[in-house]
Design a protein around this motif. Structure first.
Motif, PDB file in Angstrom:
ATOM      1  N   TYR A 123       0.837  -1.201   0.000  1.00 52.33           N
ATOM      2  CA  TYR A 123       0.000   0.000   0.000  1.00 52.33           C
ATOM      3  C   TYR A 123       0.868   1.245   0.000  1.00 52.33           C
ATOM      4  O   TYR A 123       1.787   1.384   0.811  1.00 52.33           O
ATOM      5  N   VAL A 124       0.563   2.162  -0.938  1.00 54.21           N
ATOM      6  CA  VAL A 124       1.224   3.463  -0.992  1.00 54.21           C
ATOM      7  C   VAL A 124       0.137   4.518  -0.845  1.00 54.21           C
ATOM      8  O   VAL A 124      -0.730   4.651  -1.714  1.00 54.21           O
ATOM      9  N   ARG A 125       0.176   5.236   0.247  1.00 52.38           N
ATOM     10  CA  ARG A 125      -0.897   6.166   0.588  1.00 52.38           C
ATOM     11  C   ARG A 125      -1.113   7.228  -0.493  1.00 52.38           C
ATOM     12  O   ARG A 125      -2.244   7.472  -0.922  1.00 52.38           O
ATOM     13  N   ASP A 126      -0.046   7.874  -0.951  1.00 51.15           N
ATOM     14  CA  ASP A 126      -0.196   8.950  -1.934  1.00 51.15           C
ATOM     15  C   ASP A 126      -0.538   8.433  -3.321  1.00 51.15           C
ATOM     16  O   ASP A 126      -0.937   9.226  -4.185  1.00 51.15           O
ATOM     17  N   PHE A 127      -0.363   7.136  -3.548  1.00 49.36           N
ATOM     18  CA  PHE A 127      -0.775   6.550  -4.828  1.00 49.36           C
ATOM     19  C   PHE A 127      -2.236   6.093  -4.783  1.00 49.36           C
ATOM     20  O   PHE A 127      -2.797   5.733  -5.816  1.00 49.36           O
ATOM     21  N   ASN A 128      -2.816   6.102  -3.580  1.00 48.04           N
ATOM     22  CA  ASN A 128      -4.193   5.625  -3.404  1.00 48.04           C
ATOM     23  C   ASN A 128      -4.334   4.234  -4.025  1.00 48.04           C
ATOM     24  O   ASN A 128      -5.266   3.946  -4.765  1.00 48.04           O
ATOM     25  N   PHE A 129      -3.388   3.367  -3.657  1.00 46.42           N
ATOM     26  CA  PHE A 129      -3.280   2.076  -4.347  1.00 46.42           C
ATOM     27  C   PHE A 129      -2.903   0.992  -3.347  1.00 46.42           C
ATOM     28  O   PHE A 129      -2.050   1.189  -2.481  1.00 46.42           O
ATOM     29  N   SER A 130      -3.533  -0.176  -3.491  1.00 48.76           N
ATOM     30  CA  SER A 130      -3.245  -1.291  -2.592  1.00 48.76           C
ATOM     31  C   SER A 130      -3.419  -2.615  -3.329  1.00 48.76           C
ATOM     32  O   SER A 130      -4.315  -2.745  -4.172  1.00 48.76           O
ATOM     33  N   ARG A 131      -2.558  -3.583  -3.016  1.00 49.55           N
ATOM     34  CA  ARG A 131      -2.667  -4.933  -3.569  1.00 49.55           C
ATOM     35  C   ARG A 131      -2.212  -5.935  -2.504  1.00 49.55           C
ATOM     36  O   ARG A 131      -1.368  -5.653  -1.670  1.00 49.55           O
ATOM     37  N   PHE A 132      -2.782  -7.142  -2.590  1.00 50.94           N
ATOM     38  CA  PHE A 132      -2.347  -8.229  -1.717  1.00 50.94           C
ATOM     39  C   PHE A 132      -1.029  -8.804  -2.221  1.00 50.94           C
ATOM     40  O   PHE A 132      -0.826  -8.953  -3.432  1.00 50.94           O
ATOM     41  N   ALA A 133      -0.157  -9.132  -1.281  1.00 52.29           N
ATOM     42  CA  ALA A 133       1.033  -9.920  -1.576  1.00 52.29           C
ATOM     43  C   ALA A 133       0.761 -11.307  -1.002  1.00 52.29           C
ATOM     44  O   ALA A 133       0.668 -11.481   0.214  1.00 52.29           O
ATOM     45  N   LEU A 134       0.620 -12.301  -1.888  1.00 52.57           N
ATOM     46  CA  LEU A 134       0.173 -13.636  -1.490  1.00 52.57           C
ATOM     47  C   LEU A 134       1.275 -14.667  -1.698  1.00 52.57           C
ATOM     48  O   LEU A 134       1.940 -14.666  -2.741  1.00 52.57           O
ATOM     49  N   PRO A 135       1.489 -15.570  -0.742  1.00 57.71           N
ATOM     50  CA  PRO A 135       2.484 -16.637  -0.930  1.00 57.71           C
ATOM     51  C   PRO A 135       2.120 -17.519  -2.121  1.00 57.71           C
ATOM     52  O   PRO A 135       0.979 -17.963  -2.253  1.00 57.71           O
ATOM     53  N   GLY A 136       3.075 -17.747  -2.994  1.00 52.08           N
ATOM     54  CA  GLY A 136       2.849 -18.614  -4.139  1.00 52.08           C
ATOM     55  C   GLY A 136       2.121 -17.973  -5.290  1.00 52.08           C
ATOM     56  O   GLY A 136       1.779 -18.653  -6.261  1.00 52.08           O
ATOM     57  N   VAL A 137       1.847 -16.680  -5.218  1.00 50.16           N
ATOM     58  CA  VAL A 137       1.103 -15.994  -6.275  1.00 50.16           C
ATOM     59  C   VAL A 137       1.893 -14.777  -6.751  1.00 50.16           C
ATOM     60  O   VAL A 137       2.395 -14.001  -5.941  1.00 50.16           O
ATOM     61  N   LYS A 138       2.011 -14.635  -8.058  1.00 51.74           N
ATOM     62  CA  LYS A 138       2.611 -13.434  -8.645  1.00 51.74           C
ATOM     63  C   LYS A 138       1.482 -12.470  -9.013  1.00 51.74           C
ATOM     64  O   LYS A 138       0.744 -12.698  -9.965  1.00 51.74           O
ATOM     65  N   ASN A 139       1.373 -11.420  -8.264  1.00 52.41           N
ATOM     66  CA  ASN A 139       0.330 -10.411  -8.497  1.00 52.41           C
ATOM     67  C   ASN A 139       0.966  -9.270  -9.276  1.00 52.41           C
ATOM     68  O   ASN A 139       1.768  -8.511  -8.736  1.00 52.41           O
ATOM     69  N   GLN A 140       0.608  -9.118 -10.543  1.00 53.18           N
ATOM     70  CA  GLN A 140       1.239  -8.136 -11.412  1.00 53.18           C
ATOM     71  C   GLN A 140       0.311  -6.951 -11.671  1.00 53.18           C
ATOM     72  O   GLN A 140      -0.880  -7.121 -11.889  1.00 53.18           O
ATOM     73  N   PHE A 141       0.906  -5.767 -11.679  1.00 53.77           N
ATOM     74  CA  PHE A 141       0.152  -4.553 -11.984  1.00 53.77           C
ATOM     75  C   PHE A 141       1.133  -3.484 -12.449  1.00 53.77           C
ATOM     76  O   PHE A 141       2.356  -3.670 -12.407  1.00 53.77           O
ATOM     77  N   THR A 142       0.594  -2.366 -12.904  1.00 49.45           N
ATOM     78  CA  THR A 142       1.407  -1.284 -13.457  1.00 49.45           C
ATOM     79  C   THR A 142       1.195  -0.009 -12.649  1.00 49.45           C
ATOM     80  O   THR A 142       0.057   0.371 -12.352  1.00 49.45           O
TER      81      THR A 142
END
Length: 285
Positions: free
Chosen positions: A188-207
């Motif tokens: 989570y980055v507050r000033d980016f107003n953006f959040s994602r889960f970091a999950l074991p065994g999963v590659k969570n990709q975003f831009t």
């Protein structure tokens, strides 16, 4: 002889004005105490393009909700005032007003369709994966972060009392490959107003596409153990030239030694846990 007390002249009018003032003050006080700010309606205008899209969607939803709420409140007040009981008289009853029924059925459906379409368009922008030459692998572990740069020797690792820094260029699409070593974490980055889960065994990709330079605060948002509360990191957005200069600093003997030491720390963190099957996920939380 009985004396009937006289009502002061103008008293009924003052009483009505007092009741009207109270009726107007209550919703105004409720809105003021809610802490809602304008024009963001409590949301932060992001410093990334994806966060801005979500911010504008939130603004649109809030404006529509405010308009509908004001309209419904006006109808309620009108019904209370216009049809308040006057003796035993029953107001005129109206049924099966077909044009009116069509209007209050069709308009809500159109509003829902418009909001649904706006949501789909915004989600497509947030989940878009444009081609880019900048890719950062982010690994979360108890209780720290590791940032490695694809095809580069650059790396930043920190845990507990150390806050690592993720460096990225401004006005550039940066692909983030987010993983977790042990338990579920939150990127989570507050000033980016953006959040994602970091999950074991999963590659969570975003831009991420930052629109301004600066240093921004980040933290884990999922309760992950004893030192979750100090699992911080920083995101430093720099110009293209500064980013390239920073990458080149890892080609010096000192930079290579620092990178090797950081890689060793990250490898120890990752090898301390049993790996699981890797999947690809692009879902948002």
């Amino acid at each position: 002889m009985e004396l009937t007390p006289r009502t002061p002249k103008g008293a009924p009018a003052k009483s009505r004005l007092r009741r009207l003032a109270i009726a107007l003050a209550l919703p105004i006080a409720g809105i003021s105490l809610s802490g809602c700010t304008l024009p963001g309606f409590g949301a932060h205008q992001s410093d990334t393009t994806t966060g801005q899209s979500a911010y504008y969607l939130w603004q649109g939803f809030s404006v529509v909700a405010a308009i509908i709420g004001a309209f419904v409140l006006a109808l309620i007040v009108y019904a209370v005032v216009a049809y308040r009981r006057k003796g035993d008289e029953i107001p005129k009853q109206t049924q099966y007003h077909v044009p009116l029924e069509i209007i209050y059925t069709v308009i809500p459906i159109l509003i829902v369709i418009a909001l649904f379409v706006a949501t789909i368009v915004t989600e497509n922008k947030v989940l878009a994966m444009p081609k880019t030459d900048v890719s950062i692998n982010v690994n979360a572990f108890q209780w720290g972060w590791g940032f490695t740069y694809d095809k580069q020797n650059a790396i930043s690792v920190g845990s507990t009392t150390e806050s690592p820094v993720m460096v990225m260029p401004v006005d550039t699409d940066v692909r983030i490959v987010l993983t977790a070593t042990d338990v579920v974490h939150g990127f989570y980055v507050r000033d980016f107003n953006f959040s994602r889960f970091a999950l074991p065994g999963v590659k969570n990709q975003f831009t991420l596409h930052a629109t301004k330079t600066g240093t921004f605060f980040g933290q884990c948002t999922q309760l992950c153990g004893l030192y979750h509360s100090i699992m911080y990191y920083k995101v430093k957005v720099v110009t293209q030239d500064e980013y390239q200069t920073w990458l080149n600093s890892f080609n010096t003997p000192e930079g290579k030694a620092a990178a090797d030491a950081a890689k060793k720390v990250l490898k120890e963190q990752m090898s301390a846990h049993v790996p699981v099957k890797t999947e690809i996920s692009r879902g948002a939380n």
